[in-house]
Design a protein around this motif. Structure first.
Motif, short mmCIF file in Angstrom:
data_model
loop_
_atom_site.label_atom_id
_atom_site.label_comp_id
_atom_site.label_asym_id
_atom_site.label_seq_id
_atom_site.Cartn_x
_atom_site.Cartn_y
_atom_site.Cartn_z
N SER A 227 95.59 -66.69 18.52
CA SER A 227 95.72 -66.76 17.07
C SER A 227 94.53 -66.07 16.43
CB SER A 227 95.81 -68.22 16.59
OG SER A 227 94.59 -68.90 16.85
N GLN A 264 103.21 -67.77 20.01
CA GLN A 264 103.59 -68.97 20.74
C GLN A 264 104.18 -68.54 22.08
OE1 GLN A 264 106.06 -71.79 18.57
NE2 GLN A 264 105.45 -70.87 16.62
N ASP A 282 104.14 -65.40 15.02
CA ASP A 282 104.10 -66.03 13.70
C ASP A 282 103.21 -65.24 12.76
OD1 ASP A 282 105.60 -68.53 14.27
OD2 ASP A 282 103.93 -68.95 15.60
N HIS A 283 103.59 -65.26 11.50
CA HIS A 283 102.73 -64.72 10.45
C HIS A 283 102.73 -65.72 9.30
CE1 HIS A 283 101.84 -62.22 6.80
NE2 HIS A 283 100.83 -61.90 7.57
N ARG A 284 101.55 -66.18 8.92
CA ARG A 284 101.41 -67.16 7.84
C ARG A 284 100.48 -66.59 6.77
NH1 ARG A 284 104.91 -68.78 10.47
NH2 ARG A 284 105.22 -70.80 11.47
N TYR A 323 107.94 -63.95 9.07
CA TYR A 323 107.41 -65.29 9.18
C TYR A 323 107.43 -65.76 10.64
CZ TYR A 323 106.42 -70.05 7.57
OH TYR A 323 105.85 -71.28 7.34
N GLN A 324 108.57 -65.56 11.32
CA GLN A 324 108.68 -65.83 12.75
C GLN A 324 109.66 -64.84 13.38
OE1 GLN A 324 109.72 -70.09 13.17
NE2 GLN A 324 107.70 -70.37 14.08
N LYS A 484 112.54 -74.34 16.39
CA LYS A 484 112.07 -73.02 15.95
C LYS A 484 112.00 -72.92 14.43
CE LYS A 484 113.36 -70.29 19.96
NZ LYS A 484 113.87 -71.34 20.79
N THR A 486 110.65 -74.30 10.75
CA THR A 486 109.41 -74.93 10.32
C THR A 486 109.65 -76.39 10.01
OG1 THR A 486 109.88 -74.22 8.07
CG2 THR A 486 108.47 -72.81 9.39
#
Length: 487
Positions: A227, A264, A282-284, A323-324, A484, A486
């Motif tokens: 991460s 992940q 993932d992108h947050r 986002y995923q 998978k 959120t």
């Protein structure tokens, strides 16, 4: 009861200079206050277990200061060194009026766990730089502008695995021009000794990284998670010790931008039983704004003390098509394995849906937000009982209004859907306490206090968790599987 101010609320709130911010690095800190027990009336949501207040050192108006420190450490049975380097400076700019304080820290930590398949030992790098500009308007009024930039990156895992699975899945491929992707696939189990932990079960003596790593620190995974996160926080603090000769005024406001990229890798086990690699990227990214205004009694020696105030918090995740995303290895062999294991042609789905044969699932965030507005009051009175000591009675109330919503779409092998959820809730929370102090060395008190945590909306389960008709009869359904979607 640990916790923090995150999208997945816990039970202990953390405030840094009256801003909700989980700042674990205690470099250049004046003091830490630990408020035990429920603090919901004064400190709001996620304070069921208590509240931790971190107060940083403020700029000094009349003194130049430079400071630095270095720490290096080692840990038994852990390869490599930990290191922590801090540095800072305090600069008076205008005599008794303006001063700047800047401090920073960089830290490298070696994790205990070693992936015996890849040879990677987990590690983390953290860092921050914090600056504060203090303007002393008059002897009773100050304004502080602050900026903090934090970074965090890590590779590997901190979680051990002492499981003894007893077997692992394997396969054989037989070339067949008429079969999908040119192979017939046969899945079978390989038994391991009942006492063999996963590294020994999956790879014998784990030859890639068998460097004297203690067995309790050995893990076995096809891939290593990582991460990379940054946070930019802007703050404004105003302190007026005599507001209209009525009360002291405290305001704390903040605006932050948080961004994180991560991978992940547990899905290689959860979705593919470690026969081939599959992972989620993932992108947050979100923005958060907070405001807190408090008024308190001026005379701290008065038997009557009171606090009233208001609090506002807004978190906004904007549109994010990445986002995923879930991927799997490329190549005909993996395509054949995935087809026969999942019962669906992941490679073809990736080509048709995303133009990428390795991309088999996507979650797009259209909007995700949460808001909290609260008003609170707290009143206490201390009765002087003379030689018998003192008795204090305290009561508090907090009125809160919560709103949240999420709108996202998903498509690919696991599900194709669009979900638009929202909700709101409001209520009151109360506190009452009685404290008897027969002497300065002894106190007896009783406390009743209520708290709350924003729960958010529950989205539907991913198809991989909700249905089993895609699973082949030779597969074992895992009773607990991460969704998978959120939380």
């Amino acid at each position: 009861m640990s916790g923090g101010n995150t999208a997945f609320p816990n039970t202990t709130s953390v405030f840094v200079d009256d801003v909700p911010f989980t700042f674990e690095n205690l470099n250049d800190v004046e003091r830490v206050e630990v408020l035990r027990g429920p603090q919901g009336t004064l400190y709001g949501s996620n304070a069921i277990g208590g509240t931790v207040r971190i107060i940083t050192k403020k700029p000094v108006l009349d003194e130049f200061e430079f400071f630095a420190s270095t720490q290096i450490g080692s840990e038994k049975d852990v390869d490599g060194l930990h290191r922590n380097i801090s540095m800072g400076v305090n600069i008076p700019l205008v005599d008794d009026t303006l001063a700047l304080r800047v401090s920073g820290n960089t830290e490298h930590e070696r994790y205990q766990m070693v992936n015996m398949n890849t040879g990677v030992q987990g590690n983390a790098d953290r860092g921050f730089i914090r600056s504060q500009l203090l303007w002393q308007v008059d002897p009773e009024t100050s304004v502080t502008l602050g900026y903090a930039h934090t970074t965090f990156s890590d590779t590997g895992t901190t979680t051990g695995d002492r499981s003894t699975p007893g077997y692992y899945w394997d396969y054989s491929l037989t070339a067949n021009e008429e079969a999908a992707y040119g192979y017939d696939v046969d899945f079978f189990k390989v038994s391991c000794p009942e006492t063999a932990e996963r590294p020994q079960c999956n790879a014998g003596n784990a030859p890639i990284a068998n460097k004297g790593v203690p067995q309790k620190y050995q893990v076995w995974d096809l891939m290593d998670p990582w991460s990379d996160a940054t946070n930019d926080l802007f703050t404004l603090n105003i302190q007026d010790d005599n507001f209209l000769d009525i009360a002291s005024l405290t305001y704390a406001g903040s605006h932050r931008t948080y961004e994180e990229d991560s991978i992940q890798t547990a899905w290689s086990r959860l979705d593919a039983s470690d026969m081939f690699r599959t992972w989620i990227i993932d992108h947050r990214k979100y923005e958060r704004v907070t405001h807190q205004l408090r008024f308190q009694n001026i005379d701290v020696n008065s038997p009557l003390s009171w606090t009233i105030g208001a609090y506002y918090d807004e978190v906004e995740y904007g549109y994010d098509p990445d986002y995923q995303n879930q991927y799997h290895e490329k190549g005909d062999k993996v395509s054949a394995l995935a087809l026969n294991w999942w019962g669906a042609d992941a490679t073809q789905i990736g080509k048709d849906t995303f133009g990428n044969p390795q991309n088999n699932w996507n979650l797009t965030n259209i909007r995700d937000y949460s808001e909290e507005l609260a008003f609170f009051a707290d009143v206490a009175y201390e009765f002087d009982l003379g030689d018998s000591g003192s008795l204090e009675v305290n009561g508090g109330v907090r009125r809160f209004e919560l709103k949240d919503g999420s709108h996202y779409t998903q498509e690919g092998i696991w599900a194709t859907s669009e979900d638009n959820l929202s909700g709101e809730e409001s209520g009151n929370r109360y506190k009452f306490s009685v404290s008897y102090r027969p002497s300065e060395e002894m106190s007896v008190y009783g406390l009743y206090s209520e708290g709350y945590r924003p729960g958010g909306n529950n989205g539907p389960l991913a198809a991989s968790c909700d249905t089993i008709h895609l699973l082949k009869t030779v597969k074992t359904v895992t009773p607990l599987m991460l969704s998978k979607t959120t939380s």
